[in-house]
Motif scaffolding. Structure first.
Motif, PDB file in Angstrom:
ATOM      1  N   PRO A  74       0.816  -1.213   0.000  1.00 10.52           N
ATOM      2  CA  PRO A  74       0.000   0.000   0.000  1.00 10.52           C
ATOM      3  C   PRO A  74       0.851   1.265   0.000  1.00 10.52           C
ATOM      4  N   PRO A  75       0.330   2.361  -0.555  1.00 13.30           N
ATOM      5  CA  PRO A  75       1.052   3.638  -0.518  1.00 13.30           C
ATOM      6  C   PRO A  75       1.142   4.171   0.898  1.00 13.30           C
ATOM      7  N   GLY A  76       2.127   5.042   1.104  1.00 13.69           N
ATOM      8  CA  GLY A  76       2.299   5.646   2.417  1.00 13.69           C
ATOM      9  C   GLY A  76       3.203   4.874   3.347  1.00 13.69           C
ATOM     10  N   HIS A  77       3.772   3.764   2.871  1.00 15.53           N
ATOM     11  CA  HIS A  77       4.702   2.994   3.688  1.00 15.53           C
ATOM     12  C   HIS A  77       6.144   3.382   3.341  1.00 15.53           C
ATOM     13  N   VAL A  78       7.051   3.025   4.245  1.00 15.09           N
ATOM     14  CA  VAL A  78       8.458   3.379   4.099  1.00 15.09           C
ATOM     15  C   VAL A  78       9.248   2.186   3.569  1.00 15.09           C
ATOM     16  N   TYR A  79       9.995   2.415   2.512  1.00 15.91           N
ATOM     17  CA  TYR A  79      10.883   1.393   1.959  1.00 15.91           C
ATOM     18  C   TYR A  79      12.318   1.806   2.264  1.00 15.91           C
ATOM     19  N   VAL A  80      13.012   0.973   3.021  1.00 15.45           N
ATOM     20  CA  VAL A  80      14.406   1.249   3.402  1.00 15.45           C
ATOM     21  C   VAL A  80      15.298   0.173   2.796  1.00 15.45           C
ATOM     22  N   TYR A  81      16.366   0.590   2.148  1.00 14.41           N
ATOM     23  CA  TYR A  81      17.301  -0.397   1.604  1.00 14.41           C
ATOM     24  C   TYR A  81      18.730  -0.069   2.034  1.00 14.41           C
ATOM     25  N   PHE A  82      19.568  -1.096   1.995  1.00 15.18           N
ATOM     26  CA  PHE A  82      20.977  -1.010   2.379  1.00 15.18           C
ATOM     27  C   PHE A  82      21.801  -0.972   1.107  1.00 15.18           C
ATOM     28  N   THR A  83      22.767  -0.064   1.031  1.00 14.28           N
ATOM     29  CA  THR A  83      23.519   0.082  -0.212  1.00 14.28           C
ATOM     30  C   THR A  83      25.010   0.234   0.055  1.00 14.28           C
ATOM     31  N   TYR A  84      25.815  -0.205  -0.895  1.00 18.34           N
ATOM     32  CA  TYR A  84      27.274  -0.108  -0.817  1.00 18.34           C
ATOM     33  C   TYR A  84      27.847  -0.731   0.451  1.00 18.34           C
ATOM     34  N   GLY A  85      27.100  -1.627   1.066  1.00 14.67           N
ATOM     35  CA  GLY A  85      27.585  -2.329   2.231  1.00 14.67           C
ATOM     36  C   GLY A  85      27.766  -1.494   3.480  1.00 14.67           C
ATOM     37  N   LEU A 141      18.552  10.648  10.813  1.00 12.25           N
ATOM     38  CA  LEU A 141      17.258  10.288  11.396  1.00 12.25           C
ATOM     39  C   LEU A 141      17.274   8.912  12.061  1.00 12.25           C
ATOM     40  N   ASP A 142      18.439   8.263  12.092  1.00 18.33           N
ATOM     41  CA  ASP A 142      18.543   6.931  12.688  1.00 18.33           C
ATOM     42  C   ASP A 142      17.580   5.951  12.015  1.00 18.33           C
ATOM     43  N   VAL A 143      17.630   5.922  10.690  1.00 22.31           N
ATOM     44  CA  VAL A 143      16.766   5.038   9.901  1.00 22.31           C
ATOM     45  C   VAL A 143      17.578   3.851   9.393  1.00 22.31           C
ATOM     46  N   GLY A 144      17.113   2.649   9.688  1.00 19.16           N
ATOM     47  CA  GLY A 144      17.740   1.428   9.207  1.00 19.16           C
ATOM     48  C   GLY A 144      16.687   0.461   8.703  1.00 19.16           C
ATOM     49  N   ARG A 145      17.111  -0.744   8.375  1.00 16.46           N
ATOM     50  CA  ARG A 145      16.183  -1.730   7.804  1.00 16.46           C
ATOM     51  C   ARG A 145      15.063  -2.111   8.762  1.00 16.46           C
ATOM     52  N   ALA A 146      15.264  -1.894  10.053  1.00 18.59           N
ATOM     53  CA  ALA A 146      14.211  -2.219  11.012  1.00 18.59           C
ATOM     54  C   ALA A 146      12.952  -1.397  10.764  1.00 18.59           C
ATOM     55  N   LEU A 147      13.097  -0.247  10.084  1.00 16.71           N
ATOM     56  CA  LEU A 147      11.948   0.609   9.790  1.00 16.71           C
ATOM     57  C   LEU A 147      11.343   0.330   8.419  1.00 16.71           C
ATOM     58  N   ASP A 148      11.916  -0.617   7.687  1.00 18.51           N
ATOM     59  CA  ASP A 148      11.353  -0.998   6.390  1.00 18.51           C
ATOM     60  C   ASP A 148       9.920  -1.505   6.584  1.00 18.51           C
ATOM     61  N   GLY A 149       8.984  -0.934   5.846  1.00 21.83           N
ATOM     62  CA  GLY A 149       7.590  -1.342   5.961  1.00 21.83           C
ATOM     63  C   GLY A 149       6.777  -0.500   6.925  1.00 21.83           C
ATOM     64  N   THR A 150       7.405   0.460   7.601  1.00 22.75           N
ATOM     65  CA  THR A 150       6.675   1.325   8.531  1.00 22.75           C
ATOM     66  C   THR A 150       5.569   2.082   7.808  1.00 22.75           C
ATOM     67  N   ASP A 151       4.406   2.133   8.417  1.00 24.39           N
ATOM     68  CA  ASP A 151       3.276   2.862   7.845  1.00 24.39           C
ATOM     69  C   ASP A 151       3.354   4.314   8.305  1.00 24.39           C
ATOM     70  N   ALA A 152       3.746   5.201   7.400  1.00 25.12           N
ATOM     71  CA  ALA A 152       3.886   6.613   7.744  1.00 25.12           C
ATOM     72  C   ALA A 152       2.540   7.323   7.848  1.00 25.12           C
ATOM     73  N   CYS A 153       1.463   6.624   7.500  1.00 24.88           N
ATOM     74  CA  CYS A 153       0.119   7.210   7.558  1.00 24.88           C
ATOM     75  C   CYS A 153      -0.726   6.608   8.677  1.00 24.88           C
ATOM     76  N   SER A 155      -2.503   5.932  12.199  1.00 29.26           N
ATOM     77  CA  SER A 155      -3.035   6.850  13.195  1.00 29.26           C
ATOM     78  C   SER A 155      -2.263   6.689  14.509  1.00 29.26           C
ATOM     79  N   GLY A 156      -2.319   7.709  15.342  1.00 26.63           N
ATOM     80  CA  GLY A 156      -1.603   7.648  16.605  1.00 26.63           C
ATOM     81  C   GLY A 156      -0.130   7.962  16.434  1.00 26.63           C
ATOM     82  N   GLU A 157       0.631   7.736  17.475  1.00 32.13           N
ATOM     83  CA  GLU A 157       2.063   8.021  17.462  1.00 32.13           C
ATOM     84  C   GLU A 157       2.796   6.987  16.617  1.00 32.13           C
ATOM     85  N   THR A 158       3.618   7.450  15.675  1.00 31.15           N
ATOM     86  CA  THR A 158       4.369   6.553  14.810  1.00 31.15           C
ATOM     87  C   THR A 158       5.840   6.948  14.824  1.00 31.15           C
ATOM     88  N   THR A 159       6.691   6.021  14.406  1.00 32.87           N
ATOM     89  CA  THR A 159       8.125   6.303  14.388  1.00 32.87           C
ATOM     90  C   THR A 159       8.515   7.208  13.228  1.00 32.87           C
TER      91      THR A 159
END
Length: 216
Positions: A74-85, A141-153, A155-159
């Motif tokens: 679904p739209p509004g989710h966060v996709y995080v990827y790891f690059t260049y090792g 922002l301390d963003v890593g793969r653990a946040l992959d799939g986070t729903d940025a939309c 309701s309530g408090e989100t990361t």
């Protein structure tokens, strides 16, 4: 308490649009990352659009994989990827579910929580460099793969959440070739899908793709 207009979360409908509409419309919006130590907010100043099935530069061009699965959701989710090792980069999924479109968040101005961002970006020479580039932005922002799939939309408090902010004026939006993309995906005539706020000091410099040398 009612939040001021520029602090209202963007609804899912904002992201459920063609990627080439969403990308420039993200400029001037505010990305908020809630950490255990406090919030960090970034005003977005540079992004890149990736249009899955029609885009050889997209991670989703050849179909779904374990790495890019969030892009097909679904739209509004966060996709995080790891690059260049060594680095993470973050994207916001947009368009209809199943199409795998996303906007890479390339740069921004830290407008809240700069003291927290500085602790993660010790090499930054000044605050304009804290989130100047996609890997720097994710690091600040301390963003890593653990946040992959986070729903940025959600309701309530989100990361992670994207707020209305103040959209960049149309006469201040520039576009051109994407940075570091190989082949047809990097052709600025075909895919001038990098968007930025004109003359903003936090925008990263353009760099063409340079093939990595193979070790002999």
């Amino acid at each position: 308490m009612i939040a001021p207009p520029d602090r209202m979360p963007l609804p899912r409908e904002f992201f459920d649009r063609p990627v080439l509409e969403v990308a420039p419309d993200l400029l001037g919006r505010i990305l908020v990352r809630t950490t255990p130590d406090g919030p960090i907010a970034v005003r977005l100043t540079e992004v890149e659009a990736y249009d899955g099935p029609n885009d050889p530069g997209s991670h989703a061009y050849r179909g779904p994989t374990a790495r890019n699965a969030v892009m097909f959701g679904p739209p509004g989710h966060v996709y995080v990827y790891f690059t260049y090792g060594m680095w993470h980069c973050m994207n916001l999924v947009c368009g209809p579910e199943g199409r795998a479109c996303a906007v890479l968040l390339r740069a921004g101005e830290v407008i809240e929580g700069a003291e927290l961002a500085r602790k993660r970006r010790l090499s930054a020479r000044n605050d304009k460099e804290l989130a100047k580039g996609p890997a720097r932005l994710a690091t600040a922002l301390d963003v890593g793969r653990a946040l992959d799939g986070t729903d940025a939309c959600a309701s309530g408090e989100t990361t992670l959440r994207v707020l209305t902010g103040t959209p960049a004026a149309s006469d201040q939006v520039r576009n051109g070739p994407r940075t570091g993309v190989a082949g047809d995906g990097g052709d600025g005539e075909i895919h001038p899908w990098r968007y930025w706020v004109a003359d903003d000091p936090t925008v990263s410099p353009y760099r063409a793709h340079v093939p990595r040398r193979r070790r002999s």
